[in-house]
Enzyme design. Structure first.
Site, PDB file in Angstrom:
ATOM      1  N   GLY A  32       6.967  -6.113  -1.675  1.00 57.25           N
ATOM      2  CA  GLY A  32       5.654  -5.571  -1.982  1.00 57.25           C
ATOM      3  C   GLY A  32       5.456  -4.132  -1.560  1.00 57.25           C
ATOM      4  O   GLY A  32       4.327  -3.666  -1.398  1.00 57.25           O
ATOM      5  N   LYS A  33       6.546  -3.393  -1.431  1.00 58.55           N
ATOM      6  CA  LYS A  33       6.478  -2.019  -0.934  1.00 58.55           C
ATOM      7  C   LYS A  33       5.705  -1.097  -1.877  1.00 58.55           C
ATOM      8  O   LYS A  33       4.858  -0.306  -1.449  1.00 58.55           O
ATOM      9  CB  LYS A  33       7.903  -1.508  -0.709  1.00 58.55           C
ATOM     10  N   LYS A  87       9.019   9.546  -4.458  1.00 55.55           N
ATOM     11  CA  LYS A  87      10.056   8.519  -4.554  1.00 55.55           C
ATOM     12  C   LYS A  87      11.390   9.250  -4.538  1.00 55.55           C
ATOM     13  O   LYS A  87      11.807   9.827  -5.550  1.00 55.55           O
ATOM     14  CB  LYS A  87       9.887   7.707  -5.844  1.00 55.55           C
ATOM     15  N   ASP A 127       8.616   3.415  -9.880  1.00 56.05           N
ATOM     16  CA  ASP A 127       7.698   2.990  -8.830  1.00 56.05           C
ATOM     17  C   ASP A 127       6.568   3.990  -8.625  1.00 56.05           C
ATOM     18  O   ASP A 127       5.407   3.602  -8.431  1.00 56.05           O
ATOM     19  CB  ASP A 127       8.454   2.797  -7.517  1.00 56.05           C
ATOM     20  N   GLU A 181       7.980   6.756  -0.416  1.00 52.81           N
ATOM     21  CA  GLU A 181       8.376   5.356  -0.581  1.00 52.81           C
ATOM     22  C   GLU A 181       9.890   5.248  -0.714  1.00 52.81           C
ATOM     23  O   GLU A 181      10.494   5.772  -1.660  1.00 52.81           O
ATOM     24  CB  GLU A 181       7.715   4.732  -1.807  1.00 52.81           C
ATOM     25  N   PRO A 230      -2.961  -8.956  -1.211  1.00 50.56           N
ATOM     26  CA  PRO A 230      -2.935 -10.245  -1.913  1.00 50.56           C
ATOM     27  C   PRO A 230      -1.760 -10.365  -2.878  1.00 50.56           C
ATOM     28  O   PRO A 230      -1.398  -9.387  -3.551  1.00 50.56           O
ATOM     29  CB  PRO A 230      -4.260 -10.265  -2.683  1.00 50.56           C
ATOM     30  N   GLY A 261       0.087 -10.861  -6.168  1.00 52.03           N
ATOM     31  CA  GLY A 261      -0.335 -10.574  -7.531  1.00 52.03           C
ATOM     32  C   GLY A 261      -1.229  -9.369  -7.676  1.00 52.03           C
ATOM     33  O   GLY A 261      -1.698  -9.073  -8.785  1.00 52.03           O
TER      34      GLY A 261
END
Length: 238
Positions: free
Chosen positions: A14-15, A37, A50, A109, A200, A202
């Site tokens: 989930g990064k 990135k 990403d 990231e 959360p 999703g």
């Protein structure tokens, strides 16, 4: 804090969605944000990477990729197989430092975990963070096995003298199992660092407006949000 380095305890934790949540929270607070990135792998030139996904979810942010490699491998391996120049930690640090002169917050990231190699000399995201003197946020999974990978990452950060800001759970389900609920107490203990949020499960599929509205409630005040670790843990107490 003008630069924040975001790593994971591994892949698929989930990064990217966590990076988007941090970005969205900062944008909502009126800050200008850039997302760097260093090395995008496994994505064709015409595909969204990403950084693009962070911008889609978070809103108005500057994005920059230093390199893109076609195969879904560690950056050093992907660069070697594609006969392309590798990204070096100094390249990452220089790009982030430049972005920091033009933005209130720069999010870097990484790819996979902290020690994934950028180049054949063994350069890693940890080396880039050290050059920048920037804090590192660790994104961890919620379930069984996360305590080991989180503690290993925390030990490596401290061994390298890096500033470890805390841990965010990258994907928290609606119906957590026993291990996940226990991990709310155990993760900050093994990391010896605060739990700074829970995104959360999703959330990456939310409509951008809904994502931006929700993001501050998923992150603690240290990341600009309103999430409270004690209250969250109490809600899932055994």
């Amino acid at each position: 804090m003008s630069v924040l380095v975001i790593t994971g305890t591994g892949t698929e934790v989930g990064k990217t969605v966590t990076t988007a949540a941090v970005a969205a929270t900062a944008v909502a607070a009126g800050r200008s944000v850039a997302v760097l990135k260093p090395a995008q792998t496994g994505v064709r030139p015409d595909e969204r990477g990403d950084a693009d996904e962070v911008a889609r979810l978070a809103g108005t942010v500057t994005t920059l990729e230093l390199a893109r490699f076609p195969e879904p491998l560690a950056p050093a391996t992907a660069a070697r197989r594609a006969a392309m120049p590798a990204v070096r930690p100094r390249d990452v640090a220089e790009a982030a430092a430049k972005l920091a002169t033009e933005h209130d917050l720069v999010l870097v990231e990484g790819a996979g975990g902290l020690l994934v190699r950028f180049d054949d000399e063994g350069g890693t995201l940890a080396d880039a963070a050290r050059l920048l003197g920037a804090p590192v946020l660790v994104v961890a999974s919620a379930g069984l096995g996360t305590l080991n990978t989180t503690e290993l990452t925390a030990r490596e950060l401290r061994r390298g003298g890096l500033d470890f800001s805390g841990v965010v759970i990258g994907s928290w389900p609606d119906s957590p199992d026993l291990a996940m609920r226990c991990n709310l107490a155990d993760l900050p203990m093994v990391a010896d660092a605060p739990l700074l949020g829970a995104v959360p499960s999703g959330a990456g599929s939310y409509a951008p407006a809904d994502f931006r509205a929700g993001a501050p409630s998923w992150l603690a005040s240290g990341l600009g949000g309103s999430w409270a670790a004690d209250a969250f843990a109490s809600a899932w107490a055994l």
